[in-house]
Design a protein around this motif. Structure first.
Motif, PDB file in Angstrom:
ATOM      1  N   LEU A   1      -7.315   0.117  -3.117  1.00  6.18           N
ATOM      2  CA  LEU A   1      -6.621   1.256  -3.708  1.00  6.18           C
ATOM      3  C   LEU A   1      -7.091   1.482  -5.138  1.00  6.18           C
ATOM      4  CD1 LEU A   1      -4.256  -0.728  -2.129  1.00  6.18           C
ATOM      5  CD2 LEU A   1      -3.157   1.512  -2.184  1.00  6.18           C
ATOM      6  N   VAL A   2      -6.704   2.624  -5.689  1.00  3.08           N
ATOM      7  CA  VAL A   2      -6.819   2.851  -7.121  1.00  3.08           C
ATOM      8  C   VAL A   2      -5.439   3.206  -7.642  1.00  3.08           C
ATOM      9  CG1 VAL A   2      -9.244   3.538  -7.172  1.00  3.08           C
ATOM     10  CG2 VAL A   2      -7.494   5.266  -6.753  1.00  3.08           C
ATOM     11  N   ASP A   3      -5.139   2.765  -8.853  1.00  4.22           N
ATOM     12  CA  ASP A   3      -3.841   3.075  -9.442  1.00  4.22           C
ATOM     13  C   ASP A   3      -3.885   4.489 -10.049  1.00  4.22           C
ATOM     14  OD1 ASP A   3      -4.977   2.988 -12.007  1.00  4.22           O
ATOM     15  OD2 ASP A   3      -4.220   0.996 -12.469  1.00  4.22           O
ATOM     16  N   PRO A   4      -2.783   4.990 -10.582  1.00  3.90           N
ATOM     17  CA  PRO A   4      -2.773   6.358 -11.110  1.00  3.90           C
ATOM     18  C   PRO A   4      -3.781   6.618 -12.227  1.00  3.90           C
ATOM     19  CG  PRO A   4      -0.533   5.612 -10.750  1.00  3.90           C
ATOM     20  CD  PRO A   4      -1.408   4.419 -10.537  1.00  3.90           C
ATOM     21  N   ASP A   5      -4.271   5.573 -12.888  1.00  2.35           N
ATOM     22  CA  ASP A   5      -5.250   5.750 -13.963  1.00  2.35           C
ATOM     23  C   ASP A   5      -6.689   5.530 -13.496  1.00  2.35           C
ATOM     24  OD1 ASP A   5      -3.442   6.315 -16.163  1.00  2.35           O
ATOM     25  OD2 ASP A   5      -2.777   4.229 -15.937  1.00  2.35           O
ATOM     26  N   GLY A   6      -6.863   5.235 -12.198  1.00  2.00           N
ATOM     27  CA  GLY A   6      -8.206   5.087 -11.661  1.00  2.00           C
ATOM     28  C   GLY A   6      -8.734   3.677 -11.587  1.00  2.00           C
ATOM     29  N   ALA A   7      -7.932   2.665 -11.904  1.00  2.00           N
ATOM     30  CA  ALA A   7      -8.364   1.270 -11.797  1.00  2.00           C
ATOM     31  C   ALA A   7      -8.288   0.834 -10.337  1.00  2.00           C
ATOM     32  CB  ALA A   7      -7.493   0.375 -12.665  1.00  2.00           C
ATOM     33  N   ALA A   8      -9.389   0.314  -9.815  1.00  2.10           N
ATOM     34  CA  ALA A   8      -9.467  -0.083  -8.407  1.00  2.10           C
ATOM     35  C   ALA A   8      -9.069  -1.539  -8.230  1.00  2.10           C
ATOM     36  CB  ALA A   8     -10.875   0.144  -7.882  1.00  2.10           C
TER      37      ALA A   8
ATOM     38  N   TYR B   1       2.544  -1.939 -11.156  1.00  2.09           N
ATOM     39  CA  TYR B   1       2.100  -3.233 -10.632  1.00  2.09           C
ATOM     40  C   TYR B   1       3.266  -4.173 -10.326  1.00  2.09           C
ATOM     41  CZ  TYR B   1      -2.735  -1.921 -11.212  1.00  2.09           C
ATOM     42  OH  TYR B   1      -3.947  -1.283 -11.071  1.00  2.09           O
ATOM     43  N   GLN B   2       4.361  -4.024 -11.006  1.00  3.10           N
ATOM     44  CA  GLN B   2       5.539  -4.802 -10.629  1.00  3.10           C
ATOM     45  C   GLN B   2       5.969  -4.463  -9.206  1.00  3.10           C
ATOM     46  OE1 GLN B   2       8.228  -3.919 -14.028  1.00  3.10           O
ATOM     47  NE2 GLN B   2       8.386  -6.120 -14.304  1.00  3.10           N
ATOM     48  N   HIS B   3       6.014  -3.176  -8.890  1.00  2.00           N
ATOM     49  CA  HIS B   3       6.460  -2.758  -7.566  1.00  2.00           C
ATOM     50  C   HIS B   3       5.416  -3.042  -6.485  1.00  2.00           C
ATOM     51  CE1 HIS B   3       9.511  -0.439  -9.831  1.00  2.00           C
ATOM     52  NE2 HIS B   3      10.200  -0.491  -8.714  1.00  2.00           N
ATOM     53  N   VAL B   4       4.139  -2.826  -6.797  1.00  3.16           N
ATOM     54  CA  VAL B   4       3.093  -2.935  -5.783  1.00  3.16           C
ATOM     55  C   VAL B   4       2.688  -4.380  -5.523  1.00  3.16           C
ATOM     56  CG1 VAL B   4       0.692  -2.319  -5.271  1.00  3.16           C
ATOM     57  CG2 VAL B   4       2.244  -0.608  -6.239  1.00  3.16           C
ATOM     58  N   ILE B   5       2.500  -5.169  -6.579  1.00  5.38           N
ATOM     59  CA  ILE B   5       1.995  -6.536  -6.428  1.00  5.38           C
ATOM     60  C   ILE B   5       3.122  -7.559  -6.352  1.00  5.38           C
ATOM     61  CG2 ILE B   5       0.463  -8.304  -7.416  1.00  5.38           C
ATOM     62  CD1 ILE B   5      -0.923  -5.731  -6.407  1.00  5.38           C
ATOM     63  N   GLY B   6       4.200  -7.304  -7.072  1.00 10.25           N
ATOM     64  CA  GLY B   6       5.291  -8.274  -7.096  1.00 10.25           C
ATOM     65  C   GLY B   6       5.325  -9.120  -8.350  1.00 10.25           C
ATOM     66  N   TRP B   7       4.583  -8.700  -9.382  1.00 12.85           N
ATOM     67  CA  TRP B   7       4.613  -9.407 -10.659  1.00 12.85           C
ATOM     68  C   TRP B   7       5.921  -9.137 -11.406  1.00 12.85           C
ATOM     69  CZ3 TRP B   7      -0.836  -7.235 -12.026  1.00 12.85           C
ATOM     70  CH2 TRP B   7      -1.818  -8.131 -11.581  1.00 12.85           C
ATOM     71  N   ASN B   8       6.249 -10.044 -12.311  1.00 12.30           N
ATOM     72  CA  ASN B   8       7.235  -9.799 -13.353  1.00 12.30           C
ATOM     73  C   ASN B   8       6.467  -9.491 -14.638  1.00 12.30           C
ATOM     74  OD1 ASN B   8       9.616 -10.450 -11.775  1.00 12.30           O
ATOM     75  ND2 ASN B   8       8.887 -12.573 -11.860  1.00 12.30           N
TER      76      ASN B   8
ATOM     77  N   SER C   1       3.623   1.054 -20.153  1.00 15.51           N
ATOM     78  CA  SER C   1       4.913   0.922 -19.466  1.00 15.51           C
ATOM     79  C   SER C   1       4.828   1.439 -18.034  1.00 15.51           C
ATOM     80  CB  SER C   1       6.007   1.670 -20.234  1.00 15.51           C
ATOM     81  OG  SER C   1       6.225   1.077 -21.495  1.00 15.51           O
ATOM     82  N   SER C   2       4.147   2.569 -17.832  1.00 10.60           N
ATOM     83  CA  SER C   2       3.994   3.122 -16.489  1.00 10.60           C
ATOM     84  C   SER C   2       3.172   2.182 -15.604  1.00 10.60           C
ATOM     85  CB  SER C   2       3.331   4.499 -16.544  1.00 10.60           C
ATOM     86  OG  SER C   2       4.165   5.447 -17.158  1.00 10.60           O
ATOM     87  N   SER C   3       2.089   1.637 -16.151  1.00  5.91           N
ATOM     88  CA  SER C   3       1.260   0.705 -15.380  1.00  5.91           C
ATOM     89  C   SER C   3       2.013  -0.580 -15.072  1.00  5.91           C
ATOM     90  CB  SER C   3      -0.021   0.391 -16.139  1.00  5.91           C
ATOM     91  OG  SER C   3      -0.856   1.516 -16.184  1.00  5.91           O
TER      92      SER C   3
ATOM     93  N   ALA D   1       0.831  -1.197   0.000  1.00  8.37           N
ATOM     94  CA  ALA D   1       0.000   0.000   0.000  1.00  8.37           C
ATOM     95  C   ALA D   1       0.872   1.256   0.000  1.00  8.37           C
ATOM     96  CB  ALA D   1      -0.934   0.000   1.210  1.00  8.37           C
ATOM     97  N   ALA D   2       1.922   1.253   0.793  1.00 13.62           N
ATOM     98  CA  ALA D   2       2.830   2.399   0.840  1.00 13.62           C
ATOM     99  C   ALA D   2       3.506   2.611  -0.510  1.00 13.62           C
ATOM    100  CB  ALA D   2       3.872   2.193   1.935  1.00 13.62           C
ATOM    101  N   SER D   3       3.883   1.514  -1.159  1.00 17.94           N
ATOM    102  CA  SER D   3       4.520   1.599  -2.476  1.00 17.94           C
ATOM    103  C   SER D   3       3.553   2.167  -3.510  1.00 17.94           C
ATOM    104  CB  SER D   3       5.013   0.219  -2.905  1.00 17.94           C
ATOM    105  OG  SER D   3       5.620   0.261  -4.180  1.00 17.94           O
ATOM    106  N   ALA D   4       2.269   1.742  -3.427  1.00 18.99           N
ATOM    107  CA  ALA D   4       1.265   2.233  -4.372  1.00 18.99           C
ATOM    108  C   ALA D   4       1.075   3.740  -4.235  1.00 18.99           C
ATOM    109  CB  ALA D   4      -0.060   1.507  -4.145  1.00 18.99           C
ATOM    110  N   ILE D   5       1.003   4.224  -3.012  1.00 18.29           N
ATOM    111  CA  ILE D   5       0.821   5.658  -2.777  1.00 18.29           C
ATOM    112  C   ILE D   5       2.039   6.433  -3.266  1.00 18.29           C
ATOM    113  CG2 ILE D   5       0.584   7.401  -0.972  1.00 18.29           C
ATOM    114  CD1 ILE D   5      -1.011   5.234   0.617  1.00 18.29           C
ATOM    115  N   GLU D   6       3.217   5.902  -3.002  1.00 20.67           N
ATOM    116  CA  GLU D   6       4.456   6.563  -3.429  1.00 20.67           C
ATOM    117  C   GLU D   6       4.515   6.691  -4.948  1.00 20.67           C
ATOM    118  OE1 GLU D   6       9.306   5.890  -3.060  1.00 20.67           O
ATOM    119  OE2 GLU D   6       7.916   4.628  -1.926  1.00 20.67           O
ATOM    120  N   MET D   7       3.895   5.714  -5.652  1.00 20.48           N
ATOM    121  CA  MET D   7       3.961   5.713  -7.108  1.00 20.48           C
ATOM    122  C   MET D   7       2.746   6.371  -7.764  1.00 20.48           C
ATOM    123  SD  MET D   7       5.671   1.997  -7.929  1.00 20.48           S
ATOM    124  CE  MET D   7       6.011   2.467  -9.637  1.00 20.48           C
ATOM    125  N   GLY D   8       1.955   7.105  -6.980  1.00 15.71           N
ATOM    126  CA  GLY D   8       0.860   7.867  -7.558  1.00 15.71           C
ATOM    127  C   GLY D   8      -0.512   7.268  -7.393  1.00 15.71           C
ATOM    128  N   GLY D   9      -0.621   6.126  -6.705  1.00 19.76           N
ATOM    129  CA  GLY D   9      -1.926   5.542  -6.432  1.00 19.76           C
ATOM    130  C   GLY D   9      -2.588   6.222  -5.248  1.00 19.76           C
TER     131      GLY D   9
END
Length: 253
Positions: free
Chosen positions: A109-116, A155-162, A149-151, A83-91
């Motif tokens: 949360l919602v991401d920077p583009d508004g997806a919840a 999600y790589q940083h917030v969720i842990g995906w590759n 690319s931004s999204s 959650a902290a990472s998401a906020i730091e990245m504009g969520g």
């Protein structure tokens, strides 16, 4: 392999939404999901194994801050850190549940583009149902965004995906396409960037729900107050809107 429905970081086992006119929405989803001779969903919207996968709640004042869109629940290693990472990245954080000791249990949360989306810890291991058993589940996830690319980075940083970059087919009309991967073999979702002329779908997470009788389900969408936005006949899925205007996808099982 595409399979978001797994236990582990980056997997998604469920999704929910709070809707106005709750009875109408329950009636709609019951009709479109329970088609065919061997339905993958029950009348109570649990899947055919009796497992709660999608939560359709009434829109009470407690949930007024939540966007009207399906919110997949992503499993993460540490809810508070993500959650902290998401906020730091504009969520933006909408809700955050903690236990009596102040430990994070879940967040919305919602991401920077508004997806919840929601985040939960990885649940205790359960015996996985055989892949040969047909069941109602979230079979895929996709997100259309202005800047893929931004999204991807978010999600790589917030969720842990590759992420794997995929060259789009010319017929898809995409500028960029990324498969978001749980591990080296399993993909959980797709993030793609549409061409400037394509703006049919807002930036929301589309959950894909399999149905037993795809043709009948699409007929029920139109008959029950929803709308088929776009059908991909060859791939056997369609993007639809429910009566409240919420986007999701139906997929032939």
């Amino acid at each position: 392999m595409q399979n978001p429905f797994v236990h582990g970081v980056g997997g998604v086992l469920s999704a929910d939404i709070a809707v106005p006119d709750h009875e109408r929405e329950v009636d709609f989803y019951t009709k479109i999901l329970t088609t065919g001779e061997a339905p993958l969903w029950r009348d109570d919207l649990m899947n055919n194994l009796g497992t709660p996968i999608i939560g359709l709640g009434a829109r009470t004042p407690e949930y007024d801050s939540l966007p009207l869109q399906w919110m997949p629940h992503f499993q993460v290693a540490d809810v508070a850190a993500s959650a902290a990472s998401a906020i730091e990245m504009g969520g933006k954080e909408l809700m955050h549940g903690k236990d009596d000791d102040g430990q994070s249990q879940w967040a919305v949360l919602v991401d920077p583009d508004g997806a919840a989306f929601g985040m939960i810890p990885v649940p205790p291991s359960e015996s996985n149902t055989s892949q040969d058993v047909r069941q109602g589940c979230i079979s895929w996830l996709s997100l259309a965004v202005p800047n893929a690319s931004s999204s991807r980075d978010f999600y790589q940083h917030v969720i842990g995906w590759n992420a794997n970059s995929i060259e789009p087919e010319e017929s898809e009309g995409l500028v960029a396409k990324f498969l978001m991967k749980i591990d080296h073999e399993t993909s959980a979702a797709e993030i793609h960037q549409l061409g400037s002329e394509q703006n049919e779908i807002p930036s929301v997470w589309l959950i894909y729900l399999p149905v037993d009788d795809f043709v009948e389900s699409l007929r029920c969408v139109n008959k029950s107050g929803g709308k088929v936005i776009k059908e991909f006949a060859e791939a056997k899925y369609a993007i639809i809107q429910d009566p409240a205007g919420v986007y999701l996808a139906l997929q032939a099982s």
